[in-house]
Enzyme design. Structure first.
Site, mmCIF file in Angstrom:
data_model
loop_
_atom_site.group_PDB
_atom_site.id
_atom_site.type_symbol
_atom_site.label_atom_id
_atom_site.label_comp_id
_atom_site.label_asym_id
_atom_site.label_seq_id
_atom_site.Cartn_x
_atom_site.Cartn_y
_atom_site.Cartn_z
ATOM 1 N N HIS A 49 1.084 0.574 -13.231
ATOM 2 C CA HIS A 49 1.917 -0.564 -13.633
ATOM 3 C C HIS A 49 3.390 -0.132 -13.574
ATOM 4 O O HIS A 49 3.731 0.945 -14.054
ATOM 5 C CB HIS A 49 1.539 -1.000 -15.053
ATOM 6 C CG HIS A 49 2.261 -2.227 -15.479
ATOM 7 N ND1 HIS A 49 1.890 -3.492 -15.055
ATOM 8 C CD2 HIS A 49 3.353 -2.412 -16.255
ATOM 9 C CE1 HIS A 49 2.726 -4.384 -15.558
ATOM 10 N NE2 HIS A 49 3.622 -3.749 -16.297
ATOM 11 N N ILE A 57 -10.385 -6.867 -12.695
ATOM 12 C CA ILE A 57 -11.667 -6.227 -12.380
ATOM 13 C C ILE A 57 -12.747 -6.764 -13.316
ATOM 14 O O ILE A 57 -12.552 -6.853 -14.530
ATOM 15 C CB ILE A 57 -11.541 -4.684 -12.507
ATOM 16 C CG1 ILE A 57 -10.564 -4.158 -11.464
ATOM 17 C CG2 ILE A 57 -12.890 -3.997 -12.345
ATOM 18 C CD1 ILE A 57 -10.964 -4.408 -10.031
ATOM 19 N N GLY A 115 0.777 -1.232 0.000
ATOM 20 C CA GLY A 115 0.000 0.000 0.000
ATOM 21 C C GLY A 115 0.812 1.288 0.000
ATOM 22 O O GLY A 115 0.313 2.331 0.423
ATOM 23 N N SER A 116 2.051 1.238 -0.521
ATOM 24 C CA SER A 116 2.807 2.496 -0.540
ATOM 25 C C SER A 116 2.179 3.485 -1.529
ATOM 26 O O SER A 116 2.232 4.698 -1.319
ATOM 27 C CB SER A 116 4.288 2.259 -0.850
ATOM 28 O OG SER A 116 4.463 1.813 -2.167
ATOM 29 N N ASN A 117 1.559 2.970 -2.593
ATOM 30 C CA ASN A 117 0.860 3.880 -3.509
ATOM 31 C C ASN A 117 -0.390 4.459 -2.862
ATOM 32 O O ASN A 117 -0.709 5.633 -3.065
ATOM 33 C CB ASN A 117 0.498 3.160 -4.815
ATOM 34 C CG ASN A 117 1.658 3.133 -5.784
ATOM 35 O OD1 ASN A 117 2.027 4.163 -6.341
ATOM 36 N ND2 ASN A 117 2.265 1.974 -5.950
ATOM 37 N N ASP A 166 -3.303 -4.489 -18.434
ATOM 38 C CA ASP A 166 -2.339 -3.438 -18.791
ATOM 39 C C ASP A 166 -2.472 -2.862 -20.195
ATOM 40 O O ASP A 166 -1.486 -2.444 -20.791
ATOM 41 C CB ASP A 166 -0.900 -3.978 -18.631
ATOM 42 C CG ASP A 166 -0.680 -4.571 -17.249
ATOM 43 O OD1 ASP A 166 -1.204 -3.995 -16.280
ATOM 44 O OD2 ASP A 166 0.005 -5.597 -17.142
ATOM 45 N N ASN A 191 -5.307 2.204 -13.008
ATOM 46 C CA ASN A 191 -4.353 1.218 -12.501
ATOM 47 C C ASN A 191 -2.951 1.775 -12.665
ATOM 48 O O ASN A 191 -2.697 2.605 -13.544
ATOM 49 C CB ASN A 191 -4.490 -0.092 -13.289
ATOM 50 C CG ASN A 191 -3.561 -1.172 -12.752
ATOM 51 O OD1 ASN A 191 -3.421 -1.333 -11.537
ATOM 52 N ND2 ASN A 191 -2.910 -1.910 -13.630
ATOM 53 N N GLU A 228 6.348 6.047 -9.179
ATOM 54 C CA GLU A 228 4.923 5.676 -9.051
ATOM 55 C C GLU A 228 4.237 6.615 -8.062
ATOM 56 O O GLU A 228 3.132 7.099 -8.293
ATOM 57 C CB GLU A 228 4.782 4.238 -8.539
ATOM 58 C CG GLU A 228 5.120 3.172 -9.563
ATOM 59 C CD GLU A 228 4.847 1.768 -9.036
ATOM 60 O OE1 GLU A 228 3.789 1.545 -8.452
ATOM 61 O OE2 GLU A 228 5.720 0.894 -9.216
HETATM 62 C C1 GRF Z 1 3.539 -1.318 -7.468
HETATM 63 O O1 GRF Z 1 4.786 -1.537 -8.018
HETATM 64 C C2 GRF Z 1 2.497 -1.265 -8.532
HETATM 65 O O2 GRF Z 1 2.949 -0.710 -9.720
HETATM 66 C C3 GRF Z 1 2.178 -2.707 -8.733
HETATM 67 O O3 GRF Z 1 2.223 -3.268 -7.450
HETATM 68 C C4 GRF Z 1 3.082 -2.503 -6.619
HETATM 69 C C5 GRF Z 1 2.284 -2.097 -5.422
HETATM 70 O O4 GRF Z 1 3.053 -1.487 -4.433
HETATM 71 N N1 GRF Z 1 0.968 -2.871 -9.489
HETATM 72 P P1 GRF Z 1 2.342 -0.865 -3.156
HETATM 73 O O5 GRF Z 1 1.442 -1.946 -2.558
HETATM 74 O O6 GRF Z 1 1.560 0.328 -3.591
HETATM 75 O O7 GRF Z 1 3.464 -0.527 -2.222
#
Ligand code: GRF
Length: 199
Positions: free
Chosen positions: A111, A95, A12-14, A152, A109, A181
């Site tokens: 990638h 999905i 969940g870093s994103n 993708d 999404n 990202e």
């Molecule tokens: C990221 O590299 C994203 O591009 C991929 O999965 C990873 C998720 O990382 N689809 P996080 O869980 O957001 O840290």
């Protein structure tokens, strides 16, 4: 305020980057995360949601008799949350068609490569970065795109490159890509809101 729902299966870093962008960055006053959905009870993203006081639900496929009832539950949660935009952030499931129809053009999404290169079925996580290094690529990067019925392949919203040097390991490439990202996901959300959701 645009209501974002995040679907994530892992760290969940994103998700964190999007939450931070609402608190201090490009999404301030524009969009907020109202719900986090995970399909994995052990996902660290659920801890992050708790810490941020964001509602979260875990919907595990194994608790349902078939894909249809599982997908129905995901859709019900999205609708109950009044989601305007759905952000997949390391979500390890495809999905479903009905959800794509209901949220047409509103599911994003991320990638970890420069699509259309290094995308498609089986191209996720470390497999992507290993393939990039193996192919001797001089650059990689991150792509935010619309989700559709194939892996993708939806329309690209934003892309950012990173340099790959000859000595880089897949882990090093992953680290560089993850850093971008975190920058481009909030920017891409902003772009979609401004261009598609606000006439
Ligand atoms: C990221 O590299 C994203 O591009 C991929 O999965 C990873 C998720 O990382 N689809 P996080 O869980 O957001 O840290």
């Amino acid at each position: 305020m645009i209501r974002l729902v995040i679907l994530a299966s892992g760290g969940g870093s994103n998700m964190q980057a999007i939450v931070d962008a609402h608190k201090f960055g490009v999404l301030k006053g524009l969009a907020e995360v109202v719900l986090v959905i995970s399909n994995n009870t052990n996902a660290f993203v659920l801890e992050r949601a708790k810490k941020e006081n964001i509602k979260s639900v875990c919907i595990e496929r194994k608790s349902f008799k078939d894909d249809e009832s599982f997908n129905k539950e995901v859709l019900a949660e999205l609708q109950a949350a009044n989601a305007d935009l759905v952000c997949l952030a390391g979500y390890m499931r495809m999905i479903d068609k009905e959800i794509l129809n209901v949220y047409n053009g509103r599911i994003l999404n991320i990638h970890p490569a420069l699509l259309p290169k290094f995308g498609g079925k089986g191209m996720y996580g470390h497999f992507v970065h290993e393939a990039v290094v193996k192919a001797g690529e001089k650059k990689s990067g991150a792509t935010v795109h619309f989700a559709n019925e194939e892996y993708d392949s939806g329309k690209i919203i934003l892309q950012k490159e990173v340099e790959v040097s000859k000595s880089d390991t897949p882990e090093e490439v992953a680290r560089k890509v993850l850093e971008v990202e975190h920058k481009i996901y909030p920017q891409a959300i902003k772009k979609v809101i401004e261009e598609n959701l606000r006439g």
